[in-house]
Structure formats: C-alpha cells, structure tokens
Design a protein around this motif. Structure first.
Motif, PDB file in Angstrom:
ATOM      1  N   SER A  41       8.754  96.310  30.649  1.00 11.58           N
ATOM      2  CA  SER A  41       9.735  97.449  31.202  1.00 11.58           C
ATOM      3  C   SER A  41       9.877  98.630  29.937  1.00 11.58           C
ATOM      4  O   SER A  41       9.753  99.768  30.163  1.00 11.58           O
ATOM      5  CB  SER A  41      11.039  97.062  31.680  1.00 11.58           C
ATOM      6  N   ASP A  42      10.163  97.733  28.795  1.00 13.98           N
ATOM      7  CA  ASP A  42      10.263  98.523  27.497  1.00 13.98           C
ATOM      8  C   ASP A  42       9.011  99.500  27.236  1.00 13.98           C
ATOM      9  O   ASP A  42       9.005 100.597  27.097  1.00 13.98           O
ATOM     10  CB  ASP A  42      10.536  97.855  26.476  1.00 13.98           C
ATOM     11  N   SER A  46      18.543  87.462  33.336  1.00 12.31           N
ATOM     12  CA  SER A  46      17.939  88.474  32.814  1.00 12.31           C
ATOM     13  C   SER A  46      17.497  89.633  33.981  1.00 12.31           C
ATOM     14  O   SER A  46      17.534  90.939  33.453  1.00 12.31           O
ATOM     15  CB  SER A  46      16.566  87.934  32.353  1.00 12.31           C
ATOM     16  N   ALA A  89      12.772  93.766  38.814  1.00  9.96           N
ATOM     17  CA  ALA A  89      13.935  93.142  38.891  1.00  9.96           C
ATOM     18  C   ALA A  89      14.363  92.674  40.141  1.00  9.96           C
ATOM     19  O   ALA A  89      14.911  91.437  40.500  1.00  9.96           O
ATOM     20  CB  ALA A  89      15.092  94.254  38.470  1.00  9.96           C
ATOM     21  N   MET A 131      19.557  98.145  33.032  1.00  8.28           N
ATOM     22  CA  MET A 131      18.754  99.096  32.050  1.00  8.28           C
ATOM     23  C   MET A 131      18.116  99.996  32.786  1.00  8.28           C
ATOM     24  O   MET A 131      18.172 101.266  32.646  1.00  8.28           O
ATOM     25  CB  MET A 131      17.590  98.078  31.296  1.00  8.28           C
ATOM     26  N   HIS A 180      17.159  94.234  23.612  1.00  6.59           N
ATOM     27  CA  HIS A 180      16.224  93.421  24.063  1.00  6.59           C
ATOM     28  C   HIS A 180      16.438  92.071  23.182  1.00  6.59           C
ATOM     29  O   HIS A 180      15.924  90.922  23.878  1.00  6.59           O
ATOM     30  CB  HIS A 180      14.725  94.051  23.883  1.00  6.59           C
ATOM     31  N   HIS A 219      10.963  92.198  30.623  1.00  7.53           N
ATOM     32  CA  HIS A 219      11.842  93.041  29.935  1.00  7.53           C
ATOM     33  C   HIS A 219      10.790  93.894  28.831  1.00  7.53           C
ATOM     34  O   HIS A 219      10.975  94.979  28.525  1.00  7.53           O
ATOM     35  CB  HIS A 219      12.750  92.124  29.082  1.00  7.53           C
ATOM     36  N   VAL A 270      18.979  90.038  25.047  1.00 11.14           N
ATOM     37  CA  VAL A 270      18.353  89.543  26.428  1.00 11.14           C
ATOM     38  C   VAL A 270      17.380  88.467  26.301  1.00 11.14           C
ATOM     39  O   VAL A 270      17.319  87.218  26.820  1.00 11.14           O
ATOM     40  CB  VAL A 270      18.184  90.576  27.281  1.00 11.14           C
ATOM     41  N   LEU A 308      17.931  93.677  33.766  1.00  3.35           N
ATOM     42  CA  LEU A 308      16.962  94.798  34.044  1.00  3.35           C
ATOM     43  C   LEU A 308      17.492  95.621  35.161  1.00  3.35           C
ATOM     44  O   LEU A 308      17.149  97.084  34.622  1.00  3.35           O
ATOM     45  CB  LEU A 308      15.734  93.993  34.817  1.00  3.35           C
TER      46      LEU A 308
END
Length: 210
Positions: free
Chosen positions: A157-158, A88, A196, A95, A50, A154, A53, A92
């Motif tokens: 999402s984490d 990005s 995304a 990921m 992260h 990002h 990114v 996503l």
C-alpha cells in the motif's frame, strides 16, 4: 496449523523489513532535519508508522515461537497470528481514510508543491525501499499466512501511494495539472480499502471459526 518452518522463514523476512524500514526512517528524518526538508522529514515519520505496524506482525511471530518452544498448548498460534493480521487490517483502513482526508483537504485548499524535483526524489527513494521490502516479504512462495500477508499489504500500500505521488507530481510539474495528485491519492486509498476489507473479512472468519 501453519508450518513451523514457514513461520520461522516469515519471521526472519518480517524482521529484516522492520529493521530495514527503521534504518530508512532514521536516514530520512536525520537528512530531512539537517537539510530543512519537511517533505523528507514527513516521509520518514510516515515510515515510522509502518515500523510500528509491521513490528506488530514481527512481534506476533516471536510470541508464537516462544509459546511453541515452551509447548504452551493452551495457546493457539494461528489465532495469535490471525489477530495480529486483523489488527493490521484496521490500521490499513485508518491509513486509507487519512490519505483520502488529506487529499480532499489539499484539493479544496488549492495548495501548491514548492520543490518538485526534491519531492520526486523522495517518492522514488520510498518506492525503491518499499519494493525491496515487498519482494523480501513475498519470498519465493508468496505469503504463507494472514500475518505475513498483512505485513506485505502494508508495504504494498505504501508503494502504491508512492507510485500515485510520482504520477501526480509529474502531471503537476510538466502540465500544471495539480488536481491529479489528489485524485490519484484517493484512487490509491480506495484500492487499499478493498485490500483491508478482504483482509478483515478473511481474518475475522478465521478468528471466529471453532
């Protein structure tokens, strides 16, 4: 054109998140190595992705600011920010695919969690860090361009992944329902894929617009 004052504010917010996440990454890696906790070490490495990114999003703001200061009219600042956001969006997708692959592999292999308490602690630390980062990136007026929105997604999402991990760990620890961990991970990944897809669609249209 995106307002230069808004760009400057978003650049500072993104810079804070990159530095904050980098510090958290270092702390988790160092503590993970010294305490022989692979869970904490792995989470630190994940945070590193992260940093890279969101660092890309920060770099886009820095580049646009420098071009504006040189009055480089041949460059479109908004296009640069949109290209960063589009990139990005691709990360996503990657990921989300990685999460789904790992979840299916763990579900089929029947692997069990060894230290629930430590895993939960790690997930909570990650969730707190991502919540702080998300609130900083969103600001009082929300994200003002696709680049800042991509960085926000990002972090979000984490955080969603951490929440899913906590739910899965609690279900496994108290009720021995181990498959929920993988099921929640896949659900979280599908949500990230939807984000995304929308980001790629919007930035793709912006990039191809004349």
């Amino acid at each position: 054109m995106t307002n230069k004052i808004e760009q400057s504010a978003q650049e500072k917010r993104t810079a804070f998140v990159v530095i904050f996440t980098f510090c958290m990454m270092l702390a988790e890696i160092i503590v993970g190595l010294t305490s022989y906790s692979m869970a904490l070490f792995a989470d630190g490495v994940h945070m590193g992705s992260h940093v890279l990114v969101i660092g890309l999003n920060w770099g886009a703001y820095v580049l646009v600011r420098r071009l504006n200061s040189k009055d480089a009219t041949q460059y479109d600042g908004d296009k640069i920010l949109n290209l960063s956001a589009f990139t990005s969006g691709i990360f996503l997708v990657l990921m989300a695919v990685f999460i789904i692959t790992e979840a299916i592999e763990r579900l089929t292999s029947g692997s069990t969690i060894i230290n629930y308490e430590f895993a939960l602690g790690t997930a909570f630390v990650g969730l707190i860090a991502n919540t702080i980062s998300a609130s900083v990136l969103h600001g009082h007026h929300g994200t003002t361009d696709y680049n800042s929105h991509a960085a926000y997604l990002h972090v979000l999402s984490d955080a969603l992944t951490e929440i899913g991990a906590i739910i899965g760990l609690v279900c496994a620890m108290f009720w021995s329902i181990t498959w929920i961990d993988s099921a929640v991970a896949v659900t979280s990944a599908i949500v990230v894929l939807r984000w995304a897809k929308r980001l790629l669609w919007d930035t793709g249209r912006a990039l191809t617009k004349k």
